[in-house]
Enzyme design. Structure first.
Site, PDB file in Angstrom:
ATOM      1  N   ASP A 333       0.865  -1.165   0.000  1.00 21.84           N
ATOM      2  CA  ASP A 333       0.000   0.000   0.000  1.00 21.84           C
ATOM      3  C   ASP A 333       0.912   1.229   0.000  1.00 21.84           C
ATOM      4  O   ASP A 333       2.105   1.136   0.286  1.00 21.84           O
ATOM      5  CB  ASP A 333      -0.894  -0.042   1.242  1.00 21.84           C
ATOM      6  CG  ASP A 333      -1.832   1.145   1.315  1.00 21.84           C
ATOM      7  OD1 ASP A 333      -2.314   1.573   0.255  1.00 21.84           O
ATOM      8  OD2 ASP A 333      -2.069   1.641   2.427  1.00 21.84           O
ATOM      9  N   ASP A 692      25.252 -35.854  13.545  1.00 18.46           N
ATOM     10  CA  ASP A 692      24.177 -34.931  13.876  1.00 18.46           C
ATOM     11  C   ASP A 692      24.670 -33.811  14.785  1.00 18.46           C
ATOM     12  O   ASP A 692      24.296 -32.644  14.621  1.00 18.46           O
ATOM     13  CB  ASP A 692      23.023 -35.670  14.561  1.00 18.46           C
ATOM     14  CG  ASP A 692      22.174 -36.450  13.573  1.00 18.46           C
ATOM     15  OD1 ASP A 692      22.400 -36.299  12.357  1.00 18.46           O
ATOM     16  OD2 ASP A 692      21.291 -37.205  14.021  1.00 18.46           O
TER      17      ASP A 692
END
Length: 857
Positions: A333, A692
């Site tokens: 806008d 990991d």
């Protein structure tokens, strides 16, 4: 308690008299005292529907065991116990618990960070406490509180209306009604369903226009919205972001399980026993699956959200950061977003273009008496000059809406009643049949319309926002005015305003352009004013289209033109949504930034919705990201954070999938000629745990310019190409390692398994230094200290572990020192070859997906 909060005696709140309601709630028009509200808060609990979805920590922890691979591992441990392999079973269980605990801890920490951010953007409500109107968080509202509402507010609880003026409420969030409904005080007829009561307001709905005072009757999970929330599944609907991750994980799992089954049958029927082959295959499946992806994403997103918070943007939904980084078109806008929204009145012109006190007087009456959707334009008119209108009283108001684009008030003066309308010039001219000129009323003919249009265009070209003003004398007053009374009006003139662009707008436009983001303006203003704004902020205008022209295009036609348009003027909320859907249909990731009620649907419709701190409640509630500082440069900072998140996520995916698939090919090949398992199941699980751990620090890594220079999207084809190219490189070096161990070191089973374990850890983890960059050589790009430390620490553990008593528990034996010399050569050769192939690969493949068209609604 629930019954007490729903009824006054045996009568529902909406059908009881107002006095009964106030007595039942134990309140007055001046609200509750702080002491009483605190006591009621203890009794009824926080006014927070989300409380019903919270789960105890133990339940959250146990939910991590629902992972299919974790369940298979637990079953494998049970099988080991029955087979007498107690050591293997204990190690499997320890590794599973450690992995799940790590995942839970990281998710819990990320969740706490997200909750701290969420608390910064809690919506507030205007509440009467201790006889004063105060702004308080909606979570502390209790039954009996008296709240004040105006246009743009989200209704914070279920409440009975005490007084109102021109109150219209959007209940679509609860009832699905697409149009606002009018609400007013009074008593509903007995038997009226609560949802149809005109005197009752519901939590989660929003005020479109008007004002009201209401008494809170129910809060939290006892509200109508709370009842709906209880009936839903605890997990929110799957987002597009989550769907993409699920599809990726599903694809990887299918490929992995297919290969693991092949490995299992080769080992079971040709070389080894069923139990060993089963445990080996299960461990292999766990080791090859990117099961750490959810945790990596959670860490990445929470880190990005915190970083954006420090720069002045609150992230309500962390997953939106990923969309922010992928965004290639930002729709915005104009007023209040690109401009300061500090509007000042400049001119008050009659129909010949001269300043007129009469135009200013009529504008003042209209703006002063408007109580619906209050606009900064009204404030500018009232501030410009004070008029004594003590002889003027308000009779009625026809509130502004985004279809008529005008507001009218009916005022009674000594000379009779008059209806005064103010709004968009084209809409005002539509209802006018005359003009006031030279002190007399004349017909509004074509020549007059052209003259007024020229004045309007001249003002617009100077960057002034222009409204038209008209009136009609009514004679005697009447009641019940509506839009049908806006007819046969007399045009009196124009009022013009200036709304300067934000100081940061020009620089922000340049930054976004350099980041590959196309800026489009979707505004209710006219194209001339918007062109001037674009000129001031340095935004090139490729094309202009008006809302009326969009109405004449079907969805396919609109999709063909939207890419070439910069300014979309005179837009309604529905038209804004059509534009964004057309852009998404063309394969773009679309953001929308706005601050008004009319922007809320578009903010919700966009891939990533952005609002500003001074926006109305419904706009902020609809947004994914809220800018808390009036600095548009935060937008570019947010985009870069999103791309950093994407880059670090891709590092994990590319590293894990390529090296894991390489190892799988190696295992499949080794199973054909080895008489023993190349690595024990518990060794594979330990390998997976250490790997990991080293990767858990990827979210802290630095990101090269190549990752953030342009928008990036998920591209499954690119990932598959990466696997096909880099996976075999890992396998080749594994087979070289196998040959060296068998032919040079004459390795027995234990030494072979130990040595390959070390080589596998070293190549899998150290390759991150190569894969973490795209085209930059790894020695020219510095990783984060934490990533470097965790990677080298895991390599050190893998090399030292076989020399420790703990290593013997896993079946390791100390390798000869000469093996480490061979290992150094292997690892160096592997990294250098991967580096060379990486440069070639990224030169050939861009790594960004082509736009994929989506289905238009």
């Amino acid at each position: 308690m629930e019954k007490e909060r729903k009824k006054t005696g045996d009568t529902p709140f909406h059908t009881a008299a107002e006095a009964e309601v106030m007595t039942a709630l134990g309140t007055t028009e001046r609200g509750l005292s702080s002491a009483e509200s605190s006591a009621r808060l203890e009794r009824y609990g926080p006014n927070d529907v989300s409380q019903i979805r919270q789960r105890p920590l133990l339940v959250q922890y146990l939910s991590h065991f629902k992972n299919l691979l974790v369940i298979i591992l637990i079953l494998a441990a049970l099988v080991s116990i029955f087979a007498g392999e107690l050591t293997s079973a204990v190690i499997i269980i320890v590794i599973v618990v450690a992995s799940v605990t790590l995942d839970f801890f990281q998710e819990y920490k990320a969740g706490n960070a997200a909750e701290l951010l969420r608390q910064k953007i809690i919506t507030k409500a205007a509440v009467w406490r201790d006889g004063e109107l105060q702004e308080l968080p909606i979570t502390v509202l209790v039954p009996g509180d008296i709240i004040s509402l105006s246009a743009g507010d989200i209704i914070p609880a279920d409440a009975r209306i005490l007084s109102s003026r021109d109150l219209f409420v959007n209940q679509s969030a609860l009832t699905g009604e697409p149009f606002p409904v009018e609400k007013a005080p009074g008593v509903a007829a007995p038997g009226t369903p609560l949802a149809e009561a005109e005197n009752y307001l519901f939590l989660g709905t929003s005020v479109v226009s008007g004002t009201a005072t209401a008494a809170v009757t129910t809060t939290g999970s006892s509200t109508e919205f709370g009842h709906v929330a209880k009936s839903l599944v605890s997990r929110p609907p799957e987002t597009e972001f989550e769907r993409g991750l699920r599809q990726f994980s599903y694809l990887m799992s299918k490929i992995i399980f297919s290969l693991v089954i092949v490995v299992f049958f080769i080992n079971a029927f040709f070389r080894h026993g069923l139990l060993d082959s089963l445990l080996f295959s299960i461990a292999l499946a766990v080791g090859m699956t990117p099961e750490l992806l959810p945790m990596i994403l959670s860490l990445n997103l929470s880190k990005g959200a915190i970083a954006m918070s420090e720069k002045g943007a609150i992230v309500k939904h962390p997953e939106s950061i990923q969309n922010f980084g992928s965004m290639d078109i930002l729709c915005t806008d104009k007023t209040g977003t690109l401009t300061e929204n500090q509007i000042a009145l400049v001119h008050h012109l009659d129909t010949e273009g001269n300043d007129s006190e009469t135009v200013l007087t009529y504008s003042y009456i209209n703006s002063l008496f408007s109580t619906g959707l209050k606009s900064p334009l009204d404030d500018a008119v009232v501030r410009f000059r004070h008029f004594d209108i003590s002889d003027c009283t308000k009779v009625d108001e026809i509130p502004f809406d985004f279809i008529r684009k005008r507001v009218s008030v009916v005022a009674a003066r000594n000379d009779g009643a008059v209806i005064i309308s103010k709004g968009a010039p084209e809409e005002i001219l539509r209802i006018c049949t005359g003009e006031e000129r030279a002190g007399s009323i004349q017909p509004l003919n074509d020549e007059a319309r052209q003259r007024i249009q020229r004045i309007y265009e001249e003002q617009s070209k100077q960057g002034f926002r222009t409204l038209a003003v008209c009136y009609r004398h009514l004679g005697a007053t009447q009641a019940g005015f509506s839009a049908d009374d806006e007819k046969e009006m007399v045009l009196i003139g124009l009022i013009t305003f200036i709304d300067p662009p934000k100081e940061s707008a020009r620089e922000s436009v340049q930054l976004l352009a350099r980041s590959g983001i196309d800026l489009k303006i979707l505004t209710g203003d006219n194209e001339l004013v918007t062109r001037k704004t674009c000129e001031l902020i340095g935004l090139p205008v490729k094309g202009v289209i008006r809302g009326a022209e969009i109405e004449n295009l079907d969805n396919e036609g609109l999709a063909r033109v939207v890419d070439g348009v910069t300014i979309f003027s005179r837009m309604t909320p529905v038209q804004k949504n059509r534009v964004m859907n057309a852009l998404k249909h063309n394969g773009h990731v679309v953001g929308f930034m706005g601050d008004g009620i009319n922007d809320a649907p578009s903010i919700r419709e966009a891939d990533v919705g952005i609002s500003v701190e001074n926006a109305v409640d419904i706009a902020k509630e609809s947004a994914d990201i809220i800018l808390v500082r009036s600095d548009l440069r935060i937008l570019n900072d947010g985009v870069l954070e999103g791309r950093k998140t994407f880059g670090n996520t891709m590092k994990y995916i590319l590293m894990g999938t390529s090296s894991n698939f390489g190892n799988m090919f190696s295992v499949a090949g080794a199973s054909l000629f080895l008489k023993f398992l190349p690595m024990l199941p518990i060794q594979i699980l330990l390998n997976n745990l250490l790997y990991d751990f080293s990767e858990s620090t990827i979210p802290t890594d630095n990101v090269d310019e190549s990752y953030i220079s342009t928008p990036k999207k998920w591209d499954m084809g690119f990932i598959q190409k990466f696997i096909v190219v880099f996976g075999p490189i890992s396998s080749v070096f594994d087979f070289i390692t196998f040959g060296i161990l068998l032919l040079i070191f004459n390795a027995n089973v234990a030494l072979f398994q130990t040595s390959w374990f070390i080589e596998s850890i070293c190549t899998q983890t150290l390759v991150i230094f190569v894969i973490r960059t795209r085209t930059t050589p790894f020695w020219k790009s510095r990783s984060s200290r934490l990533l470097a430390a965790s990677t080298l620490f895991i390599v050190l553990i893998a090399c030292v572990l076989p020399f420790t008593p703990v290593g013997r528990l896993f079946g390791f034996v100390p390798p000869p020192l000469t093996f480490f010399a061979a290992l150094a050569v292997l690892v160096a050769g592997y990294i250098l070859i991967v580096e060379g192939v990486k440069i070639w690969f990224y030169r050939r493949y861009s790594g960004s997906s082509l736009p994929v068209k989506r289905t238009l609604p």
